[in-house]
Write a protein that holds these residues in place. Structure first.
Motif, short mmCIF file in Angstrom:
data_model
loop_
_atom_site.label_atom_id
_atom_site.label_comp_id
_atom_site.label_asym_id
_atom_site.label_seq_id
_atom_site.Cartn_x
_atom_site.Cartn_y
_atom_site.Cartn_z
N LEU A 49 -15.33 6.24 -1.24
CA LEU A 49 -14.60 5.49 -0.56
C LEU A 49 -15.09 5.18 0.97
N GLU A 50 -14.41 4.36 1.67
CA GLU A 50 -15.03 3.82 3.08
C GLU A 50 -15.26 5.41 3.78
N SER B 282 -5.84 5.34 -1.31
CA SER B 282 -6.62 4.28 -1.50
C SER B 282 -5.90 2.87 -2.51
N ALA B 283 -4.89 3.20 -3.30
CA ALA B 283 -4.51 2.11 -4.18
C ALA B 283 -3.37 1.48 -3.19
N ARG C 53 -3.65 1.20 0.19
CA ARG C 53 -4.30 0.52 1.04
C ARG C 53 -4.86 -0.65 0.46
N SER C 54 -4.99 -0.72 -0.86
CA SER C 54 -5.53 -2.16 -1.42
C SER C 54 -4.40 -2.98 -1.57
N LEU C 55 -3.20 -2.26 -2.13
CA LEU C 55 -1.91 -3.30 -2.51
C LEU C 55 -1.37 -3.68 -1.27
N GLY D 273 -3.75 -5.66 1.09
CA GLY D 273 -4.04 -7.01 0.51
C GLY D 273 -3.23 -7.85 0.58
N ASN E 191 -0.85 -6.91 4.49
CA ASN E 191 -1.31 -5.98 5.84
C ASN E 191 -0.32 -5.22 6.45
N SER F 221 -0.25 2.23 4.58
CA SER F 221 0.43 2.85 3.46
C SER F 221 1.11 4.13 4.09
#
Length: 714
Positions: free
Chosen positions: A59-60, A106-107, A109-111, A114, A117, A120
């Protein structure tokens, strides 16, 4: 990651729960968890496991380093350590839960990031820990028993609420966390105190709140207030009002969740905070204007840093519109009719300007002035005031004789440019056949669009300019100020950040040359070594991963972000990090430099006052800073030559009782080398930095090398 990076990341995981990224704050929170050895061990294992899994999942790296993937796992570890006995299943579940938290983080943060904005927050912790609580009997977790922490004073309950954020509702833990909060942010600490005080009063005054423990109400209110008051919105009176409203709503949400959560067999924990904050963030997205409070739509820092970031921009670059406008001509012209002018600038057209050229004797024309050609401004270039698209252009209207007007074609030959939503600029009374653009053409700021003439309602040659909100020719005007304008008066040239021309104002745009950029020496990859206070510090000019230009210290954790605006200014924005770094001297000595070498030019700028206050005063000022309208030092700068070098000197407008400026700066610029000597004097104490080596190229990172090669080849 190096061992040092891993240690910082571990501390930042703990700090993250207080919206901080400071390792020092994190270490204090670590100490707070040590009051319960079992919680300390379980929390530490969960945090380390989370970082390990985040690196394993690739991950980042920056998010791993700042603790973003670990703080939810930390909360789960602390919850397991405090809620259950230290059995073998508890250790195993802690590690598995850490992995689950990383995946959920991670999920989400993406959901959420994206789609809307949104952050989480601590939703991953709630999902994982609620599952553990409901399945504890099946997986062999034995409940732990704790003695109640005594103390019923308001201060004791406040401390227990802070400790409750980490499953440690204890006085000793809470006091350590309060200390960490004060070190992190005085604004956040003030918000915590105010929000807790409010829900404490509500808890005593409203019986229906009695069903929820004060500690639960307290830490949900504190988190909500800190997030709304200084993290997601810039600290201000309006953000404080929003924060207190959010704290009250979080208490209401807590009451509403108690019964349904009890049927599920789980406590409220920090679910009210998550529900309230996400609701407020989504609701505030519907505002038509991002102000009162201003959202943090930039890279966030502490509440104090967020406030300083916005304040320096508002105080230094306070334009009426999001687009910067320059004067629509070259050279020096005089405003002959301004806002609410005596002739035609009335009513809906009051915000308009007429410009003409005068000679040394104050005359608008040569000779008798009986023909348009006699006037000094006739057929001089007219410029686009900003980038935009031409939406209307006319070039075939006959020019008037002197004293004549064309009332049927009021605006005469003209160019109307669309710059942005609801922003159009109009230049009128242009010469016949002189318009050099067509409808649909994109124009750049400073591009010639036509020549001044005498068409339309114009008895003598002049240039008419106005801003308007609609694309119709001659629509009602909008207020307008021109940016970075040089006014010409008997006492010399003065650069005005913004100017509202009045009748008789003589002004021109900046006239950049190639000399000043060479003296600033800001080539990508350039290294400067300065000796200050006996130490040598090396700084490098480069760009970060976000593309922001910066001067970064290689020896201290400090960075100066800067910009080069439209080839006419160097602007230093924010200096962050170690206060002893030379980048703070550069920020003070070169805050904003016009790229026009002119010893007659004077200009002003504002420096952040906090940087130059003593530590006790700075701490006290942090508490009141959100309620101050302005908090900067007004500086006057000028430049002059000394030999082959340019000297830029500044002094504060405010002086002491002896008439001495409270702050003075002086920097020597050498061609091709940049700043070679800097002096800063604050209340009589001078700090100096001198270059000890020529300008060399630094060893760049693999990321930066392609940037340098690309810049060199271009």
């Amino acid at each position: 990651m190096t061992t040092k990076d891993m240690a910082k990341s571990f501390a930042r995981i703990y700090a993250h729960i207080l919206f901080s990224r400071s390792p020092v704050v994190g270490l204090l929170v670590v100490l707070a968890t040590m009051v319960s050895p079992r919680a300390f061990v379980f929390g530490g294992i969960a945090a380390c496991a989370a970082n390990g899994f985040a690196l394993l999942f690739d991950l980042e790296k920056d998010a791993v380093e700042d603790g973003s993937y670990g703080y939810n796992a930390l909360l789960v570890g602390l919850g397991i350590g405090q809620s259950f006995e230290a059995t073998d299943p508890a250790w195993l579940i802690t590690v598995i839960a850490a992995a689950a938290c990383v995946l959920f983080t991670s999920a989400l943060r993406s959901l959420l990031g994206g789609l809307a904005n949104l952050p989480s927050l601590s939703i991953p912790f709630l999902l994982v820990f609620y599952f553990i609580l409901n399945s504890a009997g099946f997986i062999g977790l034995a409940p732990a028993v704790h003695a109640a922490d005594a103390g019923d004073s308001v201060m004791a309950q406040f401390a227990r609420s802070l400790g409750g954020l980490f499953f440690l509702p204890r006085l000793d833990a809470g006091l350590l966390i309060l200390l960490a909060l004060l070190i992190h942010s005085r604004v956040a600490a003030l918000l915590a105190v105010l929000s807790f005080g409010m829900v404490y009063v509500l808890h005593g005054a409203m019986p229906w709140l009695g069903g929820v423990a004060m500690s639960v109400l307290g830490y949900n209110a504190v988190l909500t207030a800190m997030a709304l008051g200084g993290v997601f919105f810039v600290p201000s009176p309006s953000s404080f009002g929003l924060a207190l409203l959010g704290a009250a709503v979080s208490a209401l949400v807590a009451v509403g969740l108690i019964a349904p959560l009890a049927r599920l067999g789980v406590p409220a924990l920090i679910l009210p905070f998550n529900v309230t904050l996400l609701g407020f963030l989504l609701a505030m997205r519907r505002r038509t204007h991002d102000a009162s409070p201003k959202s943090v739509d930039f890279l966030p820092g502490t509440p104090e840093q967020n406030l300083a970031y916005v304040r320096t921009r508002l105080e230094r670059f306070d334009s009426l519109h999001p687009i910067s406008f320059r004067l629509p001509y070259r050279g020096t012209w005089v405003c002959t009719q301004g806002v609410d002018g005596a002739f035609t600038h009335k009513g809906p057209w009051r915000h308009a300007f007429d410009f003409q050229v005068v000679d040394d004797e104050g005359r608008f024309h040569a000779g008798a002035g009986t023909a348009p050609e006699d006037f000094h401004c006739h057929r001089l270039p007219v410029l686009a005031v900003a980038e935009g698209t031409v939406v209307s252009a006319e070039s075939n209207i006959v020019d008037n004789g002197i004293g004549e007007v064309n009332l049927e074609r009021n605006w005469g030959n003209h160019v109307l440019v669309h710059h942005g939503p609801g922003l159009y600029s109009l230049v009128g009374h242009l010469a016949r056949g002189s318009v050099k653009v067509v409808v649909g053409q994109w124009v750049m700021r400073g591009q010639v669009v036509g020549l001044a003439g005498n068409s339309g309602r114009s008895p003598e040659p002049h240039l008419h300019f106005q801003l308007q909100a609609k694309p119709e020719l001659g629509a009602p005007t909008l207020p307008c100020r021109f940016d970075d304008v040089v006014t010409v008066a008997g006492d010399g040239l003065r650069l005005e950040r913004t100017l509202l021309p009045s009748e008789g104002t003589a002004a021109r745009n900046l006239e950049p040359d190639e000399e000043m950029p060479a003296y600033l020496g800001l080539s990508h990859g350039a290294c400067w070594s300065f000796r200050t206070r006996g130490d040598v510090e090396e700084v490098v000019c480069d760009a970060d991963v976000y593309g922001r230009l910066r001067i970064q210290s290689k020896d201290r954790e400090a960075t100066l972000f800067y910009g080069k605006g439209a080839d006419d200014f160097f602007t230093a924005f924010d200096a962050v990090g170690d206060a002893h770094s030379v980048v703070h001297l550069l920020r003070a000595a070169l805050p904003r430099v016009p790229l026009e070498c002119n010893a007659s030019l004077l200009w002003t700028d504002r420096l952040p006052a906090q940087r130059w206050r003593s530590l006790p005063v700075r701490i006290l000022a942090d508490f009141v800073a959100p309620f101050l309208r302005r908090d900067g030092i007004e500086m006057l700068y000028r430049m002059h030559r000394e030999g082959r070098d340019w000297i830029i000197a500044g002094e504060s407008q405010r002086r002491d009782r002896h008439g001495v400026p409270r702050l003075r700066t002086r920097v020597r610029l050498a061609r091709g080398e940049g700043p070679v000597a800097i002096e800063l004097t604050v209340r009589g104490v001078t700090r100096r930095a001198e270059r000890v080596s020529p300008n060399d190229a630094c060893v760049l990172s693999p990321y930066e090398e392609p940037l340098l090669k690309k810049e060199t080849s271009s």
